[in-house]
Design an enzyme around this catalytic site. Structure first.
Site, PDB file in Angstrom:
ATOM      1  N   GLY A   1      18.876  29.084  50.848  1.00 52.13           N
ATOM      2  CA  GLY A   1      19.456  28.797  52.156  1.00 52.13           C
ATOM      3  C   GLY A   1      20.631  29.711  52.421  1.00 52.13           C
TER       4      GLY A   1
ATOM      5  N   CYS B   1      17.551  29.989  44.144  1.00 49.06           N
ATOM      6  CA  CYS B   1      18.672  30.629  44.846  1.00 49.06           C
ATOM      7  C   CYS B   1      19.726  29.595  45.239  1.00 49.06           C
ATOM      8  CB  CYS B   1      18.153  31.427  46.042  1.00 49.06           C
ATOM      9  SG  CYS B   1      19.361  32.635  46.617  1.00 49.06           S
ATOM     10  N   TYR B   2      19.899  29.291  46.536  1.00 46.52           N
ATOM     11  CA  TYR B   2      20.904  28.271  46.886  1.00 46.52           C
ATOM     12  C   TYR B   2      20.596  26.964  46.155  1.00 46.52           C
ATOM     13  CZ  TYR B   2      23.967  25.169  49.417  1.00 46.52           C
ATOM     14  OH  TYR B   2      24.949  24.252  49.711  1.00 46.52           O
TER      15      TYR B   2
ATOM     16  N   HIS C   1      13.906  34.967  44.023  1.00 41.80           N
ATOM     17  CA  HIS C   1      12.904  34.250  44.823  1.00 41.80           C
ATOM     18  C   HIS C   1      11.506  34.437  44.242  1.00 41.80           C
ATOM     19  CE1 HIS C   1      15.405  32.916  48.204  1.00 41.80           C
ATOM     20  NE2 HIS C   1      16.157  33.940  47.839  1.00 41.80           N
TER      21      HIS C   1
ATOM     22  N   GLU D   1       8.921  32.950  45.191  1.00 42.07           N
ATOM     23  CA  GLU D   1       7.892  32.679  46.204  1.00 42.07           C
ATOM     24  C   GLU D   1       7.447  33.916  46.977  1.00 42.07           C
ATOM     25  OE1 GLU D   1      11.051  31.886  46.186  1.00 42.07           O
ATOM     26  OE2 GLU D   1      11.896  31.443  48.152  1.00 42.07           O
TER      27      GLU D   1
ATOM     28  N   ASP E   1      -8.617  27.683  64.677  1.00 40.71           N
ATOM     29  CA  ASP E   1      -8.024  26.356  64.509  1.00 40.71           C
ATOM     30  C   ASP E   1      -8.781  25.279  65.284  1.00 40.71           C
ATOM     31  OD1 ASP E   1      -6.227  27.928  63.218  1.00 40.71           O
ATOM     32  OD2 ASP E   1      -4.684  27.813  64.768  1.00 40.71           O
TER      33      ASP E   1
ATOM     34  N   LYS F   1      -2.641  28.287  57.823  1.00 40.24           N
ATOM     35  CA  LYS F   1      -3.772  29.009  58.423  1.00 40.24           C
ATOM     36  C   LYS F   1      -4.867  29.361  57.401  1.00 40.24           C
ATOM     37  CE  LYS F   1      -5.153  31.351  62.158  1.00 40.24           C
ATOM     38  NZ  LYS F   1      -5.049  30.865  63.537  1.00 40.24           N
TER      39      LYS F   1
END
Ligand code: XMP
Length: 517
Positions: free
Chosen positions: A56, A83-84, A173, A175, A231, A373
């Site tokens: 964050g 991280c944060y 990070h 991710e 979708d 998605k």
């Protein structure tokens, strides 16, 4: 929710969604909640197998900085702070964090000092590993019970672990794709640390959601607006599987579809799936109302308004419905609850059927609300939908109207359809379609002089656009080889009357947008 699940508490990082993507890819269901949306009781009730604290923009060194709810540390479940998230965990457990002189942004290397469950089968003691850092603050003293398992130049506590409690803190990070082994670290957290078996599969989702739709809808009627996009198509097929002919689909042909598009949609839904479908050809109405209109926002508003009007007429014709099905996805849901998301400037008025449910007194059925998605695509494949349909690039609701800057005429639509068809044909032939998020031709309201044969021409310019993106929010232009662009340009100019010049758009988003209007 019957699946084992991980809770992600969001502290406002730009990449929190990617944490969820990685957790889901590891076969584990997860949800993102704003860190301040959940009290201890709610978290306890949710009963997660593990909790991830995101990064964050705040600094824990500031007064009143965001904190993880105490329940996170009282539940006796594994916690991963990123991280944060690492920093607040360290401080909340008695450690210390300071602003650092040595800020790290972008690529960095960590050195593995000790083994821990996160590194299982991927990182070994002594190795140096590439990661992606983005921090100013760093942990300077670690709480009791933790040890340092990896260091970097700017972060002496790049990874800390308390294996007894199963708490881990990572400064970088994992991710993002720029941490090449990050996905494996996250999967180690969900499987090795939290003990998840990985029961999040599209087959399980399909079965469970069908049950839920039946429960929600009972014997009532549902209508679903088909746009031809992925979708709404997957939504319709799933709902039809659940409640059969209680579902009616409505496809409004605005006259601004691509070549062959309406036929494809109608044939797939009516002939292949035998789903009751109203195919409403409203092209004259739309084109009539757009006559003389060249302002992009006005075009969008007219199209959005007409669409709802036509849709409502069709719905009334079949006696109305109790439910409206929509292909809302998880990113839309996260966006609308995000604690950082305030009112933002309207760049473009997106067209959808907003407002209709209240006007017609319908409730919403949104079976994709939990999916990303690519999960929607995986579900489509799971349900046996044709792969080339599932992998189609997104197509905007207002259709070709926003790819013809200026006034729309039938003649311009015809020219654009031809150019667009050639462009996509060549992309597919070159095997590039799946690498590109979206590719299309734009017909510019500019005429230029050319020479063809021995004669002078004075015709339209066609711009080609192709972008890579993961969510349409940011995008970069696709770096085609020059010979490819040359081939497409030659074909378009030779085969499409009305175009004598082709250009390639190399604008990223931001500052541009994907569509031209
Ligand atoms: P922009 O042009 O805003 O587009 O960068 C981002 C993505 O959204 C699509 N788009 C729309 N989709 N209704 C839609 O359903 C709309 O009004 C609309 N406008 C843009 C666009 O094609 C791209 O994928």
């Amino acid at each position: 929710m019957e699946h084992e699940h991980i809770l992600i508490l969001d502290f406002g990082s730009q990449v929190t969604q990617l944490i969820a993507r990685r957790v889901r890819e590891s076969g584990v269901y997860c949800e993102i909640w704003p860190f301040n949306s959940a009290d201890d009781e709610k978290i306890k009730r949710y009963n997660p197998k593990g909790i991830i604290l995101s990064g964050g923009p705040s600094s824990v060194t500031e007064e009143n900085s965001p904190k993880a709810p105490q329940a996170v540390f009282n539940l006796n479940v594994p916690v991963l702070g990123i991280c944060y998230g690492q920093q607040t965990m360290a401080v909340q457990m008695g450690g210390n964090v300071e602003s650092s002189e040595h800020k790290e942004f972008g690529r960095a290397f960590v050195e593995i000092k000790k083994d821990c469950a996160l590194f299982h089968g991927v990182w070994e003691v002594g190795s140096k590993e590439q990661v992606w850092m983005s921090h100013g603050d760093k942990v300077t003293s670690i709480p009791a019970g933790f040890e340092v398992v990896a260091i970097s130049e700017g972060a002496p506590h790049a990874v800390i672990a308390n294996e007894e409690k199963r708490y881990y803190g990572i400064q970088f990070h994992p991710e993002v794709v720029h941490t090449p082994h990050g996905a494996k670290l996250i999967s180690n957290f969900t499987h090795q640390v939290c003990g998840c078996a990985g029961d999040w599969t599209m087959a399980a989702f399909r079965e469970e959601t069908i049950k839920n739709i039946r429960k929600q809808v009972g014997d009532k009627k549902v209508i679903c607006g088909l746009s031809g996009g992925v979708d709404s198509s997957v939504t319709a097929v799933l709902i039809h599987e659940a409640i059969g002919d209680q579902l009616t689909c409505i496809y409004v042909d605005t006259g601004m579809m691509r070549a062959g598009e309406s036929e494809q949609v109608v044939s797939l839904f009516k002939e292949h799936y035998h789903i009751p479908l109203i195919h409403e050809d409203a092209s004259e109405l739309f084109l009539g109302k757009l006559k003389g209109v060249s302002d992009p926002e006005q075009k969008r508003k007219i199209i959005g308004g007409l669409f709802i009007e036509v849709f409502e007429n069709c719905a009334n014709r079949i006696g109305g419905a109790d439910f409206l099905a929509q292909g809302t996805l998880y990113p839309d849901v996260i966006e609308s609850v995000s604690f950082t998301g305030g009112p933002s400037v309207t760049i473009k008025s997106h067209h959808n059927v907003g407002g209709l449910p209240e006007r017609m007194n319908m409730k919403l059925v949104e079976p994709m609300r939990e999916l990303f998605k690519d999960e929607v695509r995986a579900l489509g494949i799971e349900m046996g939908m044709p792969e080339d349909f599932i992998k189609r690039h997104p197509f905007p609701g207002p259709g070709l109207a926003i790819r013809i800057p200026g006034e729309i005429t039938n003649e311009k639509l015809e020219i654009l359809r031809k150019a667009d068809t050639i462009y996509l044909e060549e992309i597919k032939k070159a095997g590039l379609y799946d690498e590109i998020w979206q590719a299309f031709a734009v017909l510019l309201p500019v005429k230029t002089v050319g020479v063809m044969g021995d004669g002078r021409t004075y015709d339209h310019v066609c711009a080609l656009r192709a972008v890579t993106s993961t969510d349409g929010m940011t995008a970069d232009y696709y770096p085609y080889p020059h010979d490819f662009l040359g081939r497409v340009a030659t074909r378009i100019i030779n085969e499409v009357r009305g175009i004598n010049r082709v250009v390639y758009d190399i604008t990223s988003k931001p500052p541009g947008t994907i569509e031209w209007e």
